[in-house]
Scaffold this motif. Structure first.
Motif, mmCIF file in Angstrom:
data_model
loop_
_atom_site.group_PDB
_atom_site.id
_atom_site.type_symbol
_atom_site.label_atom_id
_atom_site.label_comp_id
_atom_site.label_asym_id
_atom_site.label_seq_id
_atom_site.Cartn_x
_atom_site.Cartn_y
_atom_site.Cartn_z
ATOM 1 N N GLU A 197 -4.694 -3.975 -3.894
ATOM 2 C CA GLU A 197 -3.608 -3.013 -3.193
ATOM 3 C C GLU A 197 -2.736 -3.516 -1.956
ATOM 4 O O GLU A 197 -1.892 -2.994 -1.392
ATOM 5 N N TYR A 198 -3.338 -4.683 -1.381
ATOM 6 C CA TYR A 198 -2.637 -5.438 -0.156
ATOM 7 C C TYR A 198 -1.943 -6.528 -0.500
ATOM 8 O O TYR A 198 -1.288 -6.955 0.770
ATOM 9 N N PRO A 250 3.281 -8.335 -0.034
ATOM 10 C CA PRO A 250 2.459 -7.154 -0.317
ATOM 11 C C PRO A 250 2.629 -6.748 -1.726
ATOM 12 O O PRO A 250 3.521 -7.147 -2.611
ATOM 13 N N PRO A 284 3.573 -0.357 -2.934
ATOM 14 C CA PRO A 284 2.563 0.822 -3.024
ATOM 15 C C PRO A 284 2.916 1.894 -3.929
ATOM 16 O O PRO A 284 4.140 2.235 -4.104
ATOM 17 N N LEU A 285 1.968 2.296 -4.775
ATOM 18 C CA LEU A 285 2.312 2.982 -5.994
ATOM 19 C C LEU A 285 1.709 4.522 -5.938
ATOM 20 O O LEU A 285 0.314 4.453 -5.419
ATOM 21 N N ALA A 286 2.133 5.372 -6.314
ATOM 22 C CA ALA A 286 1.338 6.841 -6.125
ATOM 23 C C ALA A 286 0.381 6.980 -7.289
ATOM 24 O O ALA A 286 -0.427 7.591 -7.099
ATOM 25 N N ASP A 287 0.630 6.313 -8.324
ATOM 26 C CA ASP A 287 -0.316 6.669 -9.555
ATOM 27 C C ASP A 287 -0.646 5.005 -10.043
ATOM 28 O O ASP A 287 -0.072 4.434 -10.513
ATOM 29 N N VAL A 288 -1.897 4.688 -9.755
ATOM 30 C CA VAL A 288 -2.568 3.633 -10.312
ATOM 31 C C VAL A 288 -3.515 4.034 -11.344
ATOM 32 O O VAL A 288 -4.353 4.700 -10.928
ATOM 33 N N PHE A 290 10.994 -4.666 -4.390
ATOM 34 C CA PHE A 290 10.178 -5.732 -3.552
ATOM 35 C C PHE A 290 11.236 -6.235 -2.461
ATOM 36 O O PHE A 290 10.389 -6.369 -1.159
ATOM 37 N N LEU A 310 11.281 -3.686 0.133
ATOM 38 C CA LEU A 310 9.867 -3.188 0.610
ATOM 39 C C LEU A 310 9.776 -4.155 1.845
ATOM 40 O O LEU A 310 9.056 -3.990 2.783
ATOM 41 N N ASN A 330 -5.202 7.660 -2.221
ATOM 42 C CA ASN A 330 -3.993 6.820 -2.481
ATOM 43 C C ASN A 330 -3.127 6.767 -1.069
ATOM 44 O O ASN A 330 -2.835 7.804 -0.809
ATOM 45 N N LEU A 351 -0.019 6.066 -0.577
ATOM 46 C CA LEU A 351 1.091 6.367 -0.569
ATOM 47 C C LEU A 351 1.218 7.941 -0.641
ATOM 48 O O LEU A 351 1.915 8.683 -0.090
ATOM 49 N N ARG A 352 0.276 8.498 -1.487
ATOM 50 C CA ARG A 352 0.146 9.956 -1.457
ATOM 51 C C ARG A 352 -0.426 10.656 -0.070
ATOM 52 O O ARG A 352 0.018 11.695 0.419
ATOM 53 N N ARG A 360 -2.916 -1.686 8.801
ATOM 54 C CA ARG A 360 -4.303 -2.023 7.995
ATOM 55 C C ARG A 360 -4.866 -3.379 8.558
ATOM 56 O O ARG A 360 -5.297 -4.046 7.755
ATOM 57 N N VAL A 400 9.756 2.747 1.799
ATOM 58 C CA VAL A 400 8.711 2.358 2.282
ATOM 59 C C VAL A 400 9.156 0.718 2.828
ATOM 60 O O VAL A 400 9.637 -0.082 2.214
ATOM 61 N N PHE A 401 8.441 0.307 3.935
ATOM 62 C CA PHE A 401 8.570 -1.259 4.243
ATOM 63 C C PHE A 401 7.084 -1.649 4.672
ATOM 64 O O PHE A 401 6.204 -0.992 5.260
ATOM 65 N N PHE A 460 11.787 -14.352 0.571
ATOM 66 C CA PHE A 460 12.099 -14.821 -0.659
ATOM 67 C C PHE A 460 13.368 -14.669 -1.219
ATOM 68 O O PHE A 460 14.170 -13.781 -0.382
#
Lengths: 307, 307
Positions: free
Chosen positions: A204-205, A219, A222-226, A293, A296, B182, B184-185, B202, B215-216, B299
């Motif tokens: 997740e990092y 990075p 970030p996903l709310a649902d994995v 991305f 992000l 999670n 993000l949650r 982190r 989100v960044f 990138f």
């Protein structure tokens, strides 16, 4: 450019906090090839058993995966059973049945020996070396490995690493392989074993690309649902290697984009069980998430200040 | 723009695998103010004891820190003693002596009540609220907190959060505060408590800035030598808040640059004990490492492919 993957094709049974799936398509080569197939034809070298569903072979063929190197042998298909807790970081392996995979000895056809990009999936390092022996003039050979080989077949792995251009590992494996806790020192120690480039996956990092004179950090989205992390690393590698195989040449810019596309691919893969999510999406979805991305990670230069 | 920090000034005793230091300058306000002072004058509100070395006060004054709000009280200075193992992620607290800090009650002067940017260091949430009560018309109030208050003074913390624009926490704290695993949650649950922006630190994996609609992610600079992580979070906040205080307005672009400058600052802070490294560097060094972060994360767009 031709892209060859050697690895496992499996029937996975996976338990996550969100549900249970039994005997779904899995294995490093299956995840890799499906991911890479969005951008380039893939040649797959693997073995399955008599019980392997024809539908899965048809699916791979429908993705322009050359499965002429997938042999169907007497016996049962490789099976893996695992469970994830809420942390979803590491699977607890409940059962592994090698079955026909136990006697897997990759034998390349004349066509496959011409492969220019080669992905050595997570198999015994001696088998990985046998593949390198057979490929005639690859532009880039990448390999994956795991703690099982790092601890159990270290000498063979070290020999194989000397013949590999790029290695994928996770951070725990990088530490085990190098004996260094600091991740940058670990990376440099591994580069000294042979590979010119190292990709360190950190779940997740995100992921790091370490070359002799530079580091790139991507990075994870970030996903709310994995939902199910199985195959995230293999789909990462598939997206990554497809970017290399479709580029005019492999330079630092291409490698960075490959890191992002690998992350894009993994971010989709974990949203559903098995290959379900990858089956739903299109190349346009991948491009859209690639742009996410950018958002992000993007930041502007500092305004001029008196230094 | 005026930047006020309220927090601790301490004498730290720190043990890492690389050495031991006793009674060195520490505390959230000291780290914060030193970091921010590279870019902007800082007003500091804190308390020290009779034993506090004059040299430290002279040092802060030499950095253009307004220490008129630092009162010297009868008794000993706040002391913290901690130890880091090889992982260097989390300190093991060996001893905490609050001393004069125990009866700290921040009282703002007329000048300080005009502060436009306010950093509420990691102190009791009720004290944080008292500071907010006294500031007249701040443009942005940021706060730090920790597990001790999240678990022990939750109701007071929740009240304070409703009056804060931006919160700094680490990922463990974000999970504790929100009850969500999670990340993000967890972030979204915390935003629902009041702050419009949340920074999740982190450690070696970097930091996330979470706003309502974006989100960044900023990675940490991979360093071969991390010497002492004490104060990394506070120097991050110092670099971050200085970028806001020196910007014409706080928008998403400024916040992103602030995230990177916070990361730059923390990457220097951990290279030596206490504030030693920050005392050596110049604004030019900060700019140079900011550019390194660009190289670390940059990138290019994908070349055009048929979607």
């Amino acid at each position: 450019m031709s892209l060859l993957v050697v690895g496992s094709v499996a029937l996975d049974s996976v338990e996550t906090p969100f549900g249970i799936k039994e005997d779904v398509l899995g294995g490093s080569a299956a995840f890799f090839a499906t991911a890479a197939s969005f951008f380039t034809p893939v040649q797959m070298l693997a073995v399955v058993g008599e019980d392997f569903p024809q539908a899965h072979l048809d699916f791979l063929r429908s993705r322009s995966v050359d499965i002429s190197g997938v042999s169907q042998e007497k016996g049962r298909t490789f099976r893996w059973k695992g469970r994830y807790g809420w942390q979803l970081n590491e699977a607890e392996t409940l059962d592994t049945q090698l079955n026909v995979f136990q006697s897997f000895a990759p034998k390349l056809s004349e066509l496959h020996r011409d492969a220019q990009y080669v992905m050595l999936g997570n198999i015994h390092p001696e088998l990985q070396a046998q593949v390198v022996d057979q490929v005639k003039a690859p532009k880039l050979v990448a390999a994956d490995t795991m703690n099982f080989w790092i601890n159990g077949s270290r000498a063979e792995l070290i020999k194989t690493l000397a013949r590999v251009n790029l290695l994928f590992v996770n951070d725990t494996e990088a530490r085990q392989l190098s004996g260094e806790h600091n991740i940058l020192r670990a990376a440099r120690a591994i580069l000294a074993m042979g590979p010119e480039r190292l990709v360190i996956k950190r779940g997740e990092y995100g992921a790091l690309l370490v070359e002799k004179d530079q580091v790139f950090a991507c990075p994870a989205m970030p996903l709310a649902d994995v939902f199910d992390p199985t195959g995230a690393g293999d789909t990462f590698a598939g997206g990554f290697m497809a970017m290399l195989a479709t580029a005019k040449q492999v330079d630092s810019d291409v490698l960075r984009r490959a890191m992002v596309m690998g992350s894009v691919m993994a971010s989709f893969a974990v949203e559903k069980f098995s290959l379900e999510r990858l089956k739903e999406i299109s190349r346009a979805d991948l491009h859209a998430r690639f742009s996410e991305f950018k958002r992000l990670t993007h930041f502007d230069d500092l305004p001029m200040l008196d230094a």
